[in-house]
Enzyme design. Structure first.
Site, PDB file in Angstrom:
ATOM      1  N   LYS A   1     -12.109   5.808  14.832  1.00 30.08           N
ATOM      2  CA  LYS A   1     -11.948   4.370  14.563  1.00 30.08           C
ATOM      3  C   LYS A   1     -10.654   3.805  15.130  1.00 30.08           C
ATOM      4  O   LYS A   1     -10.588   2.618  15.467  1.00 30.08           O
ATOM      5  CB  LYS A   1     -12.087   4.124  13.070  1.00 30.08           C
ATOM      6  CG  LYS A   1     -13.557   4.326  12.708  1.00 30.08           C
ATOM      7  CD  LYS A   1     -13.876   4.471  11.287  1.00 30.08           C
ATOM      8  CE  LYS A   1     -15.341   4.813  11.051  1.00 30.08           C
ATOM      9  NZ  LYS A   1     -16.057   5.491  12.121  1.00 30.08           N
TER      10      LYS A   1
ATOM     11  N   GLY B   1     -16.683   4.495   3.226  1.00 28.54           N
ATOM     12  CA  GLY B   1     -15.596   4.120   2.332  1.00 28.54           C
ATOM     13  C   GLY B   1     -14.694   5.280   1.934  1.00 28.54           C
ATOM     14  O   GLY B   1     -13.756   5.110   1.170  1.00 28.54           O
TER      15      GLY B   1
ATOM     16  N   LYS C   1     -25.902  -0.036   1.745  1.00 29.35           N
ATOM     17  CA  LYS C   1     -26.516  -1.347   1.926  1.00 29.35           C
ATOM     18  C   LYS C   1     -27.809  -1.421   1.119  1.00 29.35           C
ATOM     19  O   LYS C   1     -28.553  -0.445   1.028  1.00 29.35           O
ATOM     20  CB  LYS C   1     -26.821  -1.574   3.407  1.00 29.35           C
ATOM     21  CG  LYS C   1     -25.551  -1.701   4.240  1.00 29.35           C
ATOM     22  CD  LYS C   1     -25.852  -1.709   5.719  1.00 29.35           C
ATOM     23  CE  LYS C   1     -24.533  -1.743   6.501  1.00 29.35           C
ATOM     24  NZ  LYS C   1     -24.718  -1.431   7.919  1.00 29.35           N
TER      25      LYS C   1
ATOM     26  N   GLU D   1     -15.607  -1.679  13.252  1.00 27.42           N
ATOM     27  CA  GLU D   1     -16.132  -0.387  13.696  1.00 27.42           C
ATOM     28  C   GLU D   1     -17.274  -0.599  14.662  1.00 27.42           C
ATOM     29  O   GLU D   1     -17.855  -1.677  14.718  1.00 27.42           O
ATOM     30  CB  GLU D   1     -16.699   0.413  12.503  1.00 27.42           C
ATOM     31  CG  GLU D   1     -15.663   0.904  11.529  1.00 27.42           C
ATOM     32  CD  GLU D   1     -16.283   1.527  10.288  1.00 27.42           C
ATOM     33  OE1 GLU D   1     -17.428   2.015  10.364  1.00 27.42           O
ATOM     34  OE2 GLU D   1     -15.610   1.521   9.253  1.00 27.42           O
TER      35      GLU D   1
ATOM     36  N   ASN E   1     -20.935   1.448  15.635  1.00 28.13           N
ATOM     37  CA  ASN E   1     -21.839   2.546  15.299  1.00 28.13           C
ATOM     38  C   ASN E   1     -22.701   2.886  16.505  1.00 28.13           C
ATOM     39  O   ASN E   1     -23.370   2.020  17.058  1.00 28.13           O
ATOM     40  CB  ASN E   1     -22.755   2.150  14.133  1.00 28.13           C
ATOM     41  CG  ASN E   1     -21.967   1.854  12.876  1.00 28.13           C
ATOM     42  OD1 ASN E   1     -21.014   2.563  12.557  1.00 28.13           O
ATOM     43  ND2 ASN E   1     -22.321   0.804  12.181  1.00 28.13           N
TER      44      ASN E   1
ATOM     45  N   ARG F   1     -25.528   4.465  16.993  1.00 23.32           N
ATOM     46  CA  ARG F   1     -26.870   4.951  16.653  1.00 23.32           C
ATOM     47  C   ARG F   1     -27.788   3.754  16.419  1.00 23.32           C
ATOM     48  O   ARG F   1     -27.315   2.607  16.333  1.00 23.32           O
ATOM     49  CB  ARG F   1     -26.810   5.764  15.356  1.00 23.32           C
ATOM     50  CG  ARG F   1     -26.320   4.926  14.184  1.00 23.32           C
ATOM     51  CD  ARG F   1     -26.472   5.599  12.839  1.00 23.32           C
ATOM     52  NE  ARG F   1     -26.171   4.687  11.731  1.00 23.32           N
ATOM     53  CZ  ARG F   1     -24.964   4.366  11.299  1.00 23.32           C
ATOM     54  NH1 ARG F   1     -23.891   4.877  11.874  1.00 23.32           N
ATOM     55  NH2 ARG F   1     -24.801   3.516  10.295  1.00 23.32           N
TER      56      ARG F   1
HETATM   57  C1  MV4 Z   1     -12.175  -3.549   5.210  1.00 23.11           C
HETATM   58  C2  MV4 Z   1     -12.274  -4.368   4.073  1.00 23.11           C
HETATM   59  C3  MV4 Z   1     -11.293  -5.317   3.892  1.00 23.11           C
HETATM   60  N1  MV4 Z   1     -10.271  -5.432   4.771  1.00 23.11           N
HETATM   61  N2  MV4 Z   1     -11.145  -3.710   6.062  1.00 23.11           N
HETATM   62  C4  MV4 Z   1     -15.674  -0.543   4.034  1.00 23.11           C
HETATM   63  C5  MV4 Z   1     -16.217   0.600   4.795  1.00 23.11           C
HETATM   64  C6  MV4 Z   1     -15.808   0.412   6.199  1.00 23.11           C
HETATM   65  N3  MV4 Z   1     -16.978   0.292   7.021  1.00 23.11           N
HETATM   66  C7  MV4 Z   1     -14.969  -0.813   6.250  1.00 23.11           C
HETATM   67  N4  MV4 Z   1     -14.900  -1.333   4.921  1.00 23.11           N
HETATM   68  C8  MV4 Z   1     -14.086  -2.361   4.595  1.00 23.11           C
HETATM   69  N5  MV4 Z   1     -13.068  -2.596   5.471  1.00 23.11           N
HETATM   70  C9  MV4 Z   1     -10.207  -4.630   5.828  1.00 23.11           C
HETATM   71  N6  MV4 Z   1      -9.188  -4.745   6.686  1.00 23.11           N
HETATM   72  C10 MV4 Z   1     -13.341  -4.195   3.215  1.00 23.11           C
HETATM   73  C11 MV4 Z   1     -14.243  -3.168   3.461  1.00 23.11           C
HETATM   74  C12 MV4 Z   1     -15.288  -3.051   2.486  1.00 23.11           C
HETATM   75  C13 MV4 Z   1     -16.602  -3.339   2.837  1.00 23.11           C
HETATM   76  C14 MV4 Z   1     -16.939  -3.689   4.120  1.00 23.11           C
HETATM   77  C15 MV4 Z   1     -18.232  -3.963   4.459  1.00 23.11           C
HETATM   78  C16 MV4 Z   1     -19.203  -3.898   3.485  1.00 23.11           C
HETATM   79  C17 MV4 Z   1     -18.909  -3.550   2.204  1.00 23.11           C
HETATM   80  C18 MV4 Z   1     -17.602  -3.255   1.855  1.00 23.11           C
HETATM   81  C19 MV4 Z   1     -17.301  -2.899   0.563  1.00 23.11           C
HETATM   82  C20 MV4 Z   1     -16.026  -2.615   0.233  1.00 23.11           C
HETATM   83  C21 MV4 Z   1     -15.017  -2.674   1.198  1.00 23.11           C
END
Ligand code: MV4
Length: 448
Positions: A116, A165, A237, A288, A290, A292
């Site tokens: 990442k 997470g 999700k 990010e 992905n 796939r």
């Molecule tokens: C974040 C965020 C808030 N601020 N980055 C969660 C897993 C990973 N894919 C990225 N994630 C997050 N990154 C910043 N700078 C909040 C999350 C996040 C989240 C993101 C997408 C969907 C659901 C989530 C649930 C909790 C936290």
């Protein structure tokens, strides 16, 4: 074009890939673990090979067993689906060296997306907006504190190898940043054998909006609009939709172009997803990429009238994408409901077992992607998704109306499912108005 493909997956995605192969006139080889002898896609496959016992480490993740099956069955390509080996750079490389086409991006693109920190650096270089934070890994607490003082609290510590997470810590002040830095590193080391972490400004109550991309090996790259995946519970999700209810055309086009720039910088081909966070003021930030095909790809297929699995297969065979950017039009609205064998009334506890009564929903705009049938036993060894209900209609309001009817039609008896939870979500006024963020489910439906 290929004449024979091995499907290195199980469940609904194995059936989805098999259907795409059949539509292209390609023979299919299905693999299965001892726990999946009754899987529906095995009945339709031209050949089936048992690759090991139930635990996925000994079957669906067993590279020697898969390559042996591919060589014995004499296939030209392997589709990995999602999960399992789909983002495993080593597996893609082994396929290549065995003269079997891996239906996905190149090993180096997979590697770049899996790191990442590297992906974020590439995004920045490609002029894609990223979340303010560290310019790469953070090596010690002093460095973390210095960056946090510069960008301000709250901040988020993330694992470079992260996913789901894990290795993530929010810090609202200096002491919690110091504690979080060490615990995130320890968790990342344990989960990924890689303790590298980086730091970002914490975006509060974001929406998760992702852009579907598709590229070929001739340098053509297109985007197919976005999916809003904000409805999640503990990084799983539950429901995805397209278009995002709050995105305007200008922002959509800008995000799509940004995603294509990033894909180009990574020499990307095949299907991929560029994930963004959308903040309260509708600013978007890359987080990010992905490498796939994703569970929620049907939502995009419905609104763009495309077949993403078919395009992946064509691209792996060296063919050109069958459409250009200007051919892609977003038509109507689509939602996907993930139906899991889980009990939403008891903390989403898995509910495997035999489905003694089953009726699938149908009717205009209703798509049911699933490997289950009446009499099927959901094994306890794998993820709990038993099907995806996808609704495509003219407007979001119509999608909600049809979804309500289809969810009521769906009959799955003998196990608990998440279907009923969606009926409650659809009644919620915030959901109806599109006002949801990633905390919606925890706030209203599944408080800890
Ligand atoms: C974040 C965020 C808030 N601020 N980055 C969660 C897993 C990973 N894919 C990225 N994630 C997050 N990154 C910043 N700078 C909040 C999350 C996040 C989240 C993101 C997408 C969907 C659901 C989530 C649930 C909790 C936290």
């Amino acid at each position: 074009m290929f004449s024979r493909i091995l499907i290195a997956n199980r469940g609904e995605i194995a059936l989805r890939i098999l259907r795409a192969c059949k539509d292209l006139g390609i023979e299919t080889v299905a693999v299965y673990s001892e726990a999946d002898r009754d899987s529906l896609h095995l009945r339709y496959a031209d050949e089936t090979v048992c690759i090991g016992p139930a635990p996925s480490t000994e079957s669906y993740l067993n590279i020697p067993a898969l390559i042996a099956a591919a060589e014995i069955a004499d296939v030209e390509a392997i589709h990995p689906g999602y999960g399992f080996l789909s983002e495993n750079e080593h597996f893609a490389e082994v396929c290549q060296s065995c003269n079997i086409k891996f239906i996905g991006p190149s090993p180096s693109a997979i590697a770049q997306c899996g790191d990442k920190v590297a992906a974020k650096r590439l995004a920045k270089e490609a002029g894609v907006p990223t979340v303010p934070g560290s310019d790469g890994p953070i090596d010690n607490e002093q460095e973390a504190l210095a960056i946090a003082r510069k960008i301000g609290f709250p901040v988020l510590i993330k694992a470079a190898a992260g996913g789901g997470g894990r290795g993530m810590r929010v810090a609202h002040n200096e002491p919690s940043l110091v504690t979080g830095f060490h615990s995130a590193r320890a968790e990342a080391e344990k989960a990924f054998k890689d303790s590298t972490v980086y730091l970002e400004k914490y975006i509060e109550k974001p929406r998760h909006v992702e852009i579907q991309i598709l590229g070929d090996t001739h340098g053509n790259i297109v985007h197919l609009g976005e999916r809003d995946c904000s409805l999640q519970r503990r990084h799983q999700k539950l429901l995805e939709e397209s278009p995002c209810p709050v995105l305007d055309d200008k922002t959509r086009a800008a995000m799509g172009e940004a995603a294509v720039r990033l894909a180009r910088a990574a020499n990307y081909y095949s299907a991929g997803t560029v994930e963004f966070l959308l903040d309260k003021d509708r600013n978007y930030y890359f987080i990010e990429i992905n490498s796939r095909i994703q569970v929620e790809h049907p939502v995009t297929e419905e609104v763009t009238d495309t077949d993403l699995i078919r395009e992946m297969i064509r691209v792996a065979a060296g063919e050109r994408l069958s459409f250009r950017q200007e051919d892609i039009k977003i038509r109507g609205h689509a939602m996907e409901f993930r139906i899991n064998a889980e009990d939403p009334d008891h903390n989403f506890k898995p509910s495997p077992g035999t489905i003694h009564t089953f009726v699938a929903p149908a009717g205009p705009g209703v798509r049911w992607d699933s490997h289950v049938y009446q009499g099927y036993t959901v094994p306890p060894h794998y993820d709990s998704m038993v099907g995806k209900l996808i609704i495509h209609r003219h407007t979001r309001k119509q999608v909600i109306e049809v979804a309500r009817r289809a969810l009521q039609e769906l009959t799955v008896e003998g196990i608990k499912t998440t279907a009923g939870l969606f009926l409650r979500i659809l009644e919620h006024s915030d959901f109806a108005s599109g006002e949801v963020d990633t905390g919606f489910i925890d706030r209203y439906f599944a408080p800890r």
